[in-house]
Design a protein around this motif. Structure first.
Motif, short mmCIF file in Angstrom:
data_model
loop_
_atom_site.label_atom_id
_atom_site.label_comp_id
_atom_site.label_asym_id
_atom_site.label_seq_id
_atom_site.Cartn_x
_atom_site.Cartn_y
_atom_site.Cartn_z
N ALA A 1 0.80 -1.22 0.00
CA ALA A 1 0.00 0.00 0.00
C ALA A 1 0.84 1.28 0.00
N SER A 2 2.14 1.20 0.24
CA SER A 2 2.96 2.41 0.36
C SER A 2 4.29 2.19 -0.34
N PRO A 3 5.00 3.29 -0.66
CA PRO A 3 6.32 3.14 -1.29
C PRO A 3 7.28 2.30 -0.45
N VAL A 4 7.26 2.46 0.86
CA VAL A 4 8.14 1.68 1.73
C VAL A 4 7.82 0.20 1.62
N GLU A 5 6.55 -0.16 1.68
CA GLU A 5 6.15 -1.56 1.58
C GLU A 5 6.45 -2.11 0.19
N ARG A 6 6.21 -1.32 -0.83
CA ARG A 6 6.45 -1.81 -2.19
C ARG A 6 7.94 -2.02 -2.43
N LEU A 7 8.78 -1.12 -1.91
CA LEU A 7 10.22 -1.28 -2.06
C LEU A 7 10.71 -2.53 -1.32
N ALA A 8 10.24 -2.73 -0.11
CA ALA A 8 10.63 -3.92 0.65
C ALA A 8 10.15 -5.18 -0.04
N GLY A 9 8.93 -5.16 -0.56
CA GLY A 9 8.40 -6.32 -1.27
C GLY A 9 9.19 -6.64 -2.52
N LEU A 10 9.56 -5.62 -3.29
CA LEU A 10 10.38 -5.83 -4.48
C LEU A 10 11.73 -6.44 -4.11
N THR A 11 12.28 -5.99 -2.99
CA THR A 11 13.57 -6.51 -2.55
C THR A 11 13.49 -8.00 -2.24
N VAL A 12 12.50 -8.40 -1.46
CA VAL A 12 12.35 -9.81 -1.10
C VAL A 12 12.11 -10.65 -2.35
N MET A 13 11.26 -10.17 -3.25
CA MET A 13 10.98 -10.89 -4.49
C MET A 13 12.24 -11.04 -5.33
N HIS A 14 13.02 -9.97 -5.44
CA HIS A 14 14.23 -9.98 -6.24
C HIS A 14 15.25 -10.98 -5.70
N VAL A 15 15.40 -11.02 -4.38
CA VAL A 15 16.36 -11.95 -3.77
C VAL A 15 15.94 -13.39 -4.03
N PHE A 16 14.66 -13.70 -3.89
CA PHE A 16 14.21 -15.06 -4.16
C PHE A 16 14.38 -15.42 -5.64
N ALA A 17 14.07 -14.50 -6.53
CA ALA A 17 14.22 -14.78 -7.95
C ALA A 17 15.68 -15.07 -8.30
N HIS A 18 16.60 -14.33 -7.69
CA HIS A 18 18.01 -14.50 -8.02
C HIS A 18 18.67 -15.61 -7.23
N GLY A 19 18.06 -16.02 -6.13
CA GLY A 19 18.59 -17.14 -5.37
C GLY A 19 18.06 -18.48 -5.82
N LEU A 20 16.80 -18.51 -6.28
CA LEU A 20 16.15 -19.76 -6.67
C LEU A 20 16.19 -19.99 -8.18
N ARG A 21 16.31 -18.92 -8.95
CA ARG A 21 16.40 -19.05 -10.41
C ARG A 21 17.73 -18.45 -10.87
N ARG A 22 18.78 -18.80 -10.15
CA ARG A 22 20.06 -18.13 -10.34
C ARG A 22 20.65 -18.36 -11.73
N THR A 23 20.46 -19.54 -12.31
CA THR A 23 21.07 -19.81 -13.61
C THR A 23 20.53 -18.86 -14.66
N GLU A 24 19.21 -18.71 -14.72
CA GLU A 24 18.65 -17.83 -15.75
C GLU A 24 18.98 -16.37 -15.47
N THR A 25 19.01 -15.98 -14.20
CA THR A 25 19.32 -14.58 -13.90
C THR A 25 20.79 -14.27 -14.19
N LEU A 26 21.68 -15.25 -14.01
CA LEU A 26 23.08 -15.05 -14.36
C LEU A 26 23.24 -14.88 -15.87
N VAL A 27 22.50 -15.67 -16.65
CA VAL A 27 22.57 -15.56 -18.10
C VAL A 27 22.10 -14.19 -18.56
N VAL A 28 20.98 -13.72 -18.00
CA VAL A 28 20.48 -12.39 -18.36
C VAL A 28 21.50 -11.32 -17.98
#
Length: 220
Positions: free
Chosen positions: A73-100
């Protein structure tokens, strides 16, 4: 697993470990256990396959980001949410993110522009939260562009160093990164600094499930 799924997994692994230029057409076919004829059913050229893999990866990242933003609902929450999502994407899908991350330089200009447009779309979502939070006084950001680049570089680094054998599991790593990001941008409610645990976001397990959910691959 379909022929394309095998090809996708093999190509990502080969591009991530050997590099795009050092991977041959026969390597791709052999790695996927398919014939050259079947391989060319899914691509016109090696670069065409790389572009498709990158577009799929960035397209999913953008879709996941929009899903996260809808939960906050707020910029602070959205920034924190994007951070958590980004870390999971790059930790769990690391091969494809490294290629990109590494192989963008291998693309010809026209293909590169199409992929960069998707990357810019994603980064703009981060920039928007930084700008909005600065405007409403909940974030202290001296320069939106530099801050965006610094935060994304830090969070993307997970793909390079995270190991399941480490002291922290990925859930804990995601929380630490969210708290680091919030601290670096001076996130606050009134005069009080905030951490991830203070925010009204879905549990960390929700972000993990988002990162690992299966997607139906489009037909070639």
């Amino acid at each position: 697993m379909s022929s394309y799924q095998r090809l996708r997994a093999s190509a990502l692994e080969l591009f991530a470990t050997r590099g795009f230029q050092a991977t041959g057409i026969r390597d791709l076919a052999a790695g996927a256990g398919i014939s050259l004829a079947t391989l060319y059913h899914y691509m016109d050229s090696k670069e065409d396959l790389l572009v498709r893999l990158m577009r799929e990866s960035l397209g999913r990242l953008n879709a996941d980001a929009r899903t996260v933003l809808a939960e906050a609902a707020s910029p602070v929450e959205r920034l924190a949410g994007l951070t958590v999502m980004h870390v999971f994407a790059h930790g769990l899908r690391r091969t494809e993110t490294l290629v990109v991350d590494r192989e963008l330089r291998a693309l010809k200009e026209e293909s590169r522009q199409a992929v960069v447009a998707l990357r810019d779309e994603y980064e703009a979502m981060w920039a928007r939260q930084l700008a909005d939070g600065t405007a409403d006084g909940t974030l202290l950001v001296p320069d939106v562009r530099v801050t965006r680049l610094a935060l994304l570089a830090m969070c993307t680094g997970v793909a390079y160093w995270y190991s399941e054998k480490g002291e922290l599991d990925l859930d804990e790593v995601a929380v630490v990164h969210a708290d680091l990001v919030l601290a670096q941008v001076g996130a606050r409610r009134g005069s009080r600094p905030v951490r991830l645990a203070d925010l009204d976001l879905p549990p960390v397990s929700w972000f993990r499930e988002l990162a690992v959910r299966e997607e139906r691959q489009p037909a070639p």
